[in-house]
Design a protein around this motif. Structure first.
Motif, PDB file in Angstrom:
ATOM      1  N   GLY A  29       4.773   8.909   0.711  1.00 10.05           N
ATOM      2  CA  GLY A  29       5.095   7.935  -0.522  1.00 10.05           C
ATOM      3  C   GLY A  29       4.647   8.369  -1.617  1.00 10.05           C
ATOM      4  N   ASP A  30       5.081   7.558  -2.761  1.00 14.07           N
ATOM      5  CA  ASP A  30       4.526   7.905  -4.195  1.00 14.07           C
ATOM      6  C   ASP A  30       3.869   6.723  -4.622  1.00 14.07           C
ATOM      7  OD1 ASP A  30       5.813  10.307  -4.323  1.00 14.07           O
ATOM      8  OD2 ASP A  30       7.802   9.842  -5.089  1.00 14.07           O
ATOM      9  N   VAL A  31       3.052   6.948  -5.622  1.00 18.56           N
ATOM     10  CA  VAL A  31       2.505   5.980  -6.429  1.00 18.56           C
ATOM     11  C   VAL A  31       3.203   5.823  -7.524  1.00 18.56           C
ATOM     12  CG1 VAL A  31       0.515   5.366  -7.726  1.00 18.56           C
ATOM     13  CG2 VAL A  31       0.205   6.266  -5.557  1.00 18.56           C
ATOM     14  N   VAL A  32       3.543   4.830  -7.995  1.00 15.03           N
ATOM     15  CA  VAL A  32       4.409   4.343  -9.333  1.00 15.03           C
ATOM     16  C   VAL A  32       3.702   3.664 -10.414  1.00 15.03           C
ATOM     17  CG1 VAL A  32       6.605   3.464 -10.514  1.00 15.03           C
ATOM     18  CG2 VAL A  32       6.612   4.416  -7.901  1.00 15.03           C
ATOM     19  N   LEU A  33       3.313   3.962 -11.456  1.00 16.69           N
ATOM     20  CA  LEU A  33       2.365   3.441 -12.351  1.00 16.69           C
ATOM     21  C   LEU A  33       3.317   2.223 -13.138  1.00 16.69           C
ATOM     22  CD1 LEU A  33      -0.024   2.806 -13.979  1.00 16.69           C
ATOM     23  CD2 LEU A  33       0.533   4.487 -15.470  1.00 16.69           C
ATOM     24  N   GLY A  34       3.216   0.949 -12.614  1.00 11.45           N
ATOM     25  CA  GLY A  34       3.787  -0.149 -13.157  1.00 11.45           C
ATOM     26  C   GLY A  34       3.209  -0.491 -14.340  1.00 11.45           C
ATOM     27  N   LEU A  35       3.882  -1.213 -15.349  1.00 12.03           N
ATOM     28  CA  LEU A  35       3.281  -1.529 -16.610  1.00 12.03           C
ATOM     29  C   LEU A  35       3.633  -3.131 -16.854  1.00 12.03           C
ATOM     30  CD1 LEU A  35       4.849   1.403 -19.020  1.00 12.03           C
ATOM     31  CD2 LEU A  35       2.772   1.031 -18.015  1.00 12.03           C
ATOM     32  N   HIS A  36       3.791  -3.709 -15.885  1.00  6.90           N
ATOM     33  CA  HIS A  36       4.047  -5.229 -15.763  1.00  6.90           C
ATOM     34  C   HIS A  36       3.010  -6.099 -16.855  1.00  6.90           C
ATOM     35  CE1 HIS A  36       4.373  -9.426 -13.713  1.00  6.90           C
ATOM     36  NE2 HIS A  36       4.803  -9.384 -15.032  1.00  6.90           N
ATOM     37  N   ARG A  37       1.497  -5.681 -16.089  1.00  8.54           N
ATOM     38  CA  ARG A  37       0.539  -6.331 -16.759  1.00  8.54           C
ATOM     39  C   ARG A  37      -0.279  -5.439 -17.839  1.00  8.54           C
ATOM     40  NH1 ARG A  37       0.844  -8.539 -11.665  1.00  8.54           N
ATOM     41  NH2 ARG A  37       1.044 -10.988 -11.752  1.00  8.54           N
ATOM     42  N   SER A  38       0.371  -4.359 -18.054  1.00  9.85           N
ATOM     43  CA  SER A  38      -0.267  -3.171 -18.783  1.00  9.85           C
ATOM     44  C   SER A  38      -0.307  -3.507 -20.200  1.00  9.85           C
ATOM     45  CB  SER A  38       0.405  -1.829 -18.423  1.00  9.85           C
ATOM     46  OG  SER A  38      -0.115  -0.655 -19.289  1.00  9.85           O
TER      47      SER A  38
ATOM     48  N   ALA B 274      -5.953  -1.564   1.358  1.00 12.21           N
ATOM     49  CA  ALA B 274      -5.069  -2.592   1.078  1.00 12.21           C
ATOM     50  C   ALA B 274      -3.823  -1.885   0.229  1.00 12.21           C
ATOM     51  CB  ALA B 274      -5.554  -3.706   0.229  1.00 12.21           C
ATOM     52  N   PHE B 275      -4.080  -1.010  -0.639  1.00 14.05           N
ATOM     53  CA  PHE B 275      -2.837  -0.443  -1.279  1.00 14.05           C
ATOM     54  C   PHE B 275      -2.144   0.427  -0.333  1.00 14.05           C
ATOM     55  CE2 PHE B 275      -1.268   3.398  -3.817  1.00 14.05           C
ATOM     56  CZ  PHE B 275      -0.525   2.414  -4.549  1.00 14.05           C
ATOM     57  N   ARG B 276      -2.727   1.185   0.505  1.00 11.43           N
ATOM     58  CA  ARG B 276      -1.977   1.947   1.726  1.00 11.43           C
ATOM     59  C   ARG B 276      -1.163   1.362   2.542  1.00 11.43           C
ATOM     60  NH1 ARG B 276       1.103   4.803   3.059  1.00 11.43           N
ATOM     61  NH2 ARG B 276       0.742   7.010   4.090  1.00 11.43           N
ATOM     62  N   SER B 277      -1.685  -0.047   2.878  1.00 15.25           N
ATOM     63  CA  SER B 277      -1.121  -0.846   3.832  1.00 15.25           C
ATOM     64  C   SER B 277       0.215  -1.412   3.257  1.00 15.25           C
ATOM     65  CB  SER B 277      -1.959  -2.065   4.301  1.00 15.25           C
ATOM     66  OG  SER B 277      -3.216  -1.533   4.955  1.00 15.25           O
TER      67      SER B 277
ATOM     68  N   PRO C  32       6.986  -4.301   3.615  1.00  9.47           N
ATOM     69  CA  PRO C  32       7.800  -3.555   4.737  1.00  9.47           C
ATOM     70  C   PRO C  32       7.605  -2.020   4.517  1.00  9.47           C
ATOM     71  CG  PRO C  32       9.061  -4.252   2.774  1.00  9.47           C
ATOM     72  CD  PRO C  32       7.656  -4.794   2.532  1.00  9.47           C
ATOM     73  N   SER C  33       8.384  -1.317   5.088  1.00 14.07           N
ATOM     74  CA  SER C  33       8.351   0.202   5.171  1.00 14.07           C
ATOM     75  C   SER C  33       8.915   0.699   3.787  1.00 14.07           C
ATOM     76  CB  SER C  33       9.137   0.996   6.211  1.00 14.07           C
ATOM     77  OG  SER C  33       8.990   2.239   6.010  1.00 14.07           O
ATOM     78  N   VAL C  34       8.228   1.406   2.703  1.00 14.15           N
ATOM     79  CA  VAL C  34       8.809   1.660   1.649  1.00 14.15           C
ATOM     80  C   VAL C  34       8.508   3.066   0.984  1.00 14.15           C
ATOM     81  CG1 VAL C  34       8.709  -0.649   0.579  1.00 14.15           C
ATOM     82  CG2 VAL C  34       6.468   0.777   0.335  1.00 14.15           C
ATOM     83  N   ASN C  35       9.315   3.712   0.292  1.00 13.91           N
ATOM     84  CA  ASN C  35       9.040   4.918  -0.078  1.00 13.91           C
ATOM     85  C   ASN C  35       7.874   5.268  -1.211  1.00 13.91           C
ATOM     86  OD1 ASN C  35      12.193   4.638   0.250  1.00 13.91           O
ATOM     87  ND2 ASN C  35      11.333   6.347   1.435  1.00 13.91           N
ATOM     88  N   ALA C  36       7.792   4.391  -2.052  1.00 18.79           N
ATOM     89  CA  ALA C  36       6.793   4.087  -3.124  1.00 18.79           C
ATOM     90  C   ALA C  36       6.520   2.875  -3.550  1.00 18.79           C
ATOM     91  CB  ALA C  36       7.618   4.787  -4.430  1.00 18.79           C
ATOM     92  N   VAL C  37       5.312   2.610  -4.101  1.00 17.29           N
ATOM     93  CA  VAL C  37       4.827   1.500  -4.348  1.00 17.29           C
ATOM     94  C   VAL C  37       4.292   1.539  -6.021  1.00 17.29           C
ATOM     95  CG1 VAL C  37       2.688  -0.389  -4.046  1.00 17.29           C
ATOM     96  CG2 VAL C  37       3.781   0.922  -2.034  1.00 17.29           C
ATOM     97  N   ALA C  38       4.954   0.456  -6.439  1.00 16.79           N
ATOM     98  CA  ALA C  38       4.522   0.080  -7.994  1.00 16.79           C
ATOM     99  C   ALA C  38       3.165  -0.556  -8.056  1.00 16.79           C
ATOM    100  CB  ALA C  38       5.614  -0.310  -8.815  1.00 16.79           C
ATOM    101  N   VAL C  39       2.286  -0.168  -8.845  1.00 14.37           N
ATOM    102  CA  VAL C  39       1.281  -0.929  -9.165  1.00 14.37           C
ATOM    103  C   VAL C  39       0.730  -0.617 -10.644  1.00 14.37           C
ATOM    104  CG1 VAL C  39      -0.448   1.080  -8.227  1.00 14.37           C
ATOM    105  CG2 VAL C  39      -1.418  -1.151  -8.115  1.00 14.37           C
TER     106      VAL C  39
ATOM    107  N   ALA D 238      -5.521   7.003  -1.923  1.00 17.96           N
ATOM    108  CA  ALA D 238      -5.229   6.359  -0.951  1.00 17.96           C
ATOM    109  C   ALA D 238      -4.204   6.836   0.068  1.00 17.96           C
ATOM    110  CB  ALA D 238      -4.940   4.801  -1.385  1.00 17.96           C
ATOM    111  N   LEU D 239      -3.439   7.706  -0.543  1.00 18.35           N
ATOM    112  CA  LEU D 239      -2.313   8.326   0.158  1.00 18.35           C
ATOM    113  C   LEU D 239      -2.829   9.432   1.102  1.00 18.35           C
ATOM    114  CD1 LEU D 239       0.499   8.497  -2.305  1.00 18.35           C
ATOM    115  CD2 LEU D 239       0.045   6.841  -0.860  1.00 18.35           C
ATOM    116  N   ALA D 240      -4.122   9.878   0.752  1.00 14.07           N
ATOM    117  CA  ALA D 240      -4.681  10.555   1.921  1.00 14.07           C
ATOM    118  C   ALA D 240      -4.900   9.906   3.591  1.00 14.07           C
ATOM    119  CB  ALA D 240      -5.903  11.101   1.439  1.00 14.07           C
ATOM    120  N   TYR D 241      -4.888   8.750   3.437  1.00 13.99           N
ATOM    121  CA  TYR D 241      -5.050   7.973   4.620  1.00 13.99           C
ATOM    122  C   TYR D 241      -4.016   7.607   5.276  1.00 13.99           C
ATOM    123  CZ  TYR D 241      -9.470   7.741   2.429  1.00 13.99           C
ATOM    124  OH  TYR D 241     -10.846   8.097   1.823  1.00 13.99           O
TER     125      TYR D 241
END
Length: 269
Positions: free
Chosen positions: A6-15, A216-219, A224-231, A245-248
């Motif tokens: 998976g990928d980490v996506v840097l989200g800017l919603h509350r940024s 919590a993030f890795r879970s 559901p099953s996703v390719n990337a998560v925006a946070v 977290a993606l090492a786990y």
């Protein structure tokens, strides 16, 4: 950070669109940014370009259209104009444009199809690289058909209710998107008291060194099953922790048991 899982996506919603966090993302290999035309009081695109214009070539950039000052609209002409405005404000074509919470306008099948077609046409015209749908509450959409999106973005993580989780999975099966992205993995904040009330590390396989935040993030990649998560974060150290977290590895058996518990809670006594 990119892994096979998976990928980490840097989200800017509350940024606040902090320069140091964007620089940290580049250093960590976090290569995706996600924003929307209405974020940062409808100024996210302009703020991003002003703060990090020289950094933007390092990122694949996704944005969303649908919310306009004072209203939400799925009108094709309005959406097309919104995408053109995004290109102007960003100074570049987004890699992905997502239809933002179409359920907000209570669409019927025809309305949704026309809105999706407007985004697909924009991608075909070169205004963006790909298109998709982002839905906070996919339940009103499960009976509607849509042209196959390149991306479907839905909520993911341990705080997602069973109804939303199952609706997201129904849309994945029905629409067959090219990729599925998660969002809001902490349900609002990694500092919420809920994360101190139980240990999410039970969802990881042989990962005693993981923090609760990482677990919590890795879970969220499995619910559901996703390719990337925006946070979203304005803290470079927090972003570094999340990228690590993606090492786990998620324990699929624990996830299945968790789903069974959610189902059991809905069964009549």
């Amino acid at each position: 950070m990119r892994t096979t899982d998976g990928d980490v996506v840097l989200g800017l919603h509350r940024s606040g669109h902090a320069r140091d966090v964007l620089e940290a993302a580049v250093g960590l290999g976090v290569a995706r940014l996600d924003t929307a035309s209405n974020y940062f009081r409808h100024r996210s695109h302009e703020a991003l370009r002003a703060v990090a214009g020289d950094l933007l070539p390092n990122f694949s950039l996704s944005t969303k259209v649908g919310y306009f000052p004072g209203e939400h609209s799925l009108a094709p002409a309005r959406l097309r104009a919104g995408i053109e405005q995004a290109v102007k404000e960003l100074g570049r074509e987004p890699d992905v444009v997502l239809l933002h919470n179409p359920e907000h306008s209570h669409p019927d099948a025809q309305m949704l199809e026309r809105a999706c077609a407007a985004l697909a046409d924009a991608a075909q015209a070169g205004l963006c690289g790909a298109w998709g749908v982002s839905s906070w509450n996919p339940r009103p959409l499960v009976d509607l058909e849509a042209p196959r999106p390149d991306v479907l973005m839905v909520r993911s993580g341990l705080l997602v209710g069973l109804g939303v989780l199952e609706a997201a999975e129904t849309l994945v099966a029905r629409w067959r998107p090219g990729q599925v992205w998660g969002m809001s993995p902490f349900g609002g904040s990694a500092a919420d008291v809920v994360w101190g009330k139980f240990d999410p590390r039970i969802f990881l396989r042989n990962s005693p060194s993981a923090t609760r935040v990482q677990a919590a993030f890795r879970s969220a990649y499995g619910l559901p099953s996703v390719n990337a998560v925006a946070v979203g974060t304005d803290n470079a150290d927090h972003l570094r922790e999340l990228a690590g977290a993606l090492a786990y590895e998620v324990d699929d058996q624990v996830v299945r048991e968790y789903r069974q518990l959610l189902q059991a809670r809905l069964q009549p006594a």
